[in-house]
Design an enzyme around this catalytic site. Sequence first.
Site, PDB file in Angstrom:
ATOM      1  N   CYS A  70      23.947  33.326  29.913  1.00  0.00           N
ATOM      2  CA  CYS A  70      23.098  34.157  29.065  1.00  0.00           C
ATOM      3  C   CYS A  70      21.782  34.242  29.813  1.00  0.00           C
ATOM      4  CB  CYS A  70      22.890  33.556  27.678  1.00  0.00           C
ATOM      5  SG  CYS A  70      21.706  34.511  26.700  1.00  0.00           S
TER       6      CYS A  70
ATOM      7  N   SER B 187      20.129  31.773  25.582  1.00  0.00           N
ATOM      8  CA  SER B 187      21.165  30.757  25.662  1.00  0.00           C
ATOM      9  C   SER B 187      22.289  31.077  24.703  1.00  0.00           C
ATOM     10  CB  SER B 187      20.568  29.404  25.308  1.00  0.00           C
ATOM     11  OG  SER B 187      19.898  29.548  24.066  1.00  0.00           O
ATOM     12  N   CYS B 188      22.593  32.368  24.512  1.00  0.00           N
ATOM     13  CA  CYS B 188      23.710  32.733  23.649  1.00  0.00           C
ATOM     14  C   CYS B 188      24.963  32.073  24.227  1.00  0.00           C
ATOM     15  CB  CYS B 188      23.877  34.245  23.592  1.00  0.00           C
ATOM     16  SG  CYS B 188      22.423  35.059  22.902  1.00  0.00           S
TER      17      CYS B 188
END
Lengths: 210, 114
Positions: free
Chosen positions: A105, A109-110
């Site tokens: 990501c 921080s997906c």
Amino acid sequence: MPHDHDHTEPPSDLELRVKALESLLLEKGLVNPDALNAIIETYEHKVGPKNGAHVVAKAWSDPDFKQALLTDATSAVADLGYMGRQGEHLTVVENIPSVHNLVVCTLCSCYPWTLLGLPPVWYKSAPYRARAVSEPRSVLAEFGTELPESTGIQVWDSTSEMRYLVLPMQPAGTEDWGEARLQALVSRNSMVGVELAKPASTLAQRDAES
Amino acid sequence: MKKFPGQPLEQDEPVFREPWEAQAFGLVIALHGQGAFSWDEWATALSESIRAAQEAGDPDTGETYYQHWLAALEKLTVSKGLSAPEEMAARKESWKQAYLATPHGQPIELKPAK
């Protein structure tokens, strides 16, 4: 030497900021304390890469499930009880001899929390976020993953709406293994794409030692 | 095996390093669950906060991730009208005073707000 007991040393500035926010939001009824505790308990102890390993092992041992997973991963994992809390969609990308998949990501921080738990520190770091895109092969090498030159690397950039899970290649010699045994070969890192699934021999060795 | 630069690669690393990280994490999930903001709004706030920290010189190695998370939460709380910077600062000071006024070993309680 006498110790001063008439006060308590305040915690760090960060802790005080969180306490301030939490107490205000609870007081205003914007957050329910039981719901808050349940969320923390869930993410600390209940969700983790085991969920993802379950999905991968099932795909390896059940061709119909694998097909469903690659066609519509969101529904396929929901049928197993894994549903994203943020309404995000899931895409499962399959490693094949000619293509290896890697997930990143780049903006924040997906990450597929429901299947892998919360991301490790390195996944959230700026070096990984940048280098996974610019030099994926050297990032893989740092995880000890060497791919043949003929294998291309496809990098998937997650977003708030779309998360990715890598379906690693099934290790050779495990074709007749059951789902439970297969799960032990599926690491978190293999589902992010920085490593491969563990070889069959890791379990054979473990069996020999026990 | 060579380590990814400066990054721990342990499989069993704790999800949260300190309790405040868990609290900050839980607050975001809970607020989103109540419909206080969309997940897209959250992801935007978080990426902005990470970018701002990088511009301010944070090495952004993942260790400071929950600091960015908290900054994004504070900002979104304000922009959604759920609290105000003054209110948060005042409450923070109240907590600090509560610690200083409580004998060691006693539970810390916040005095009723004025």
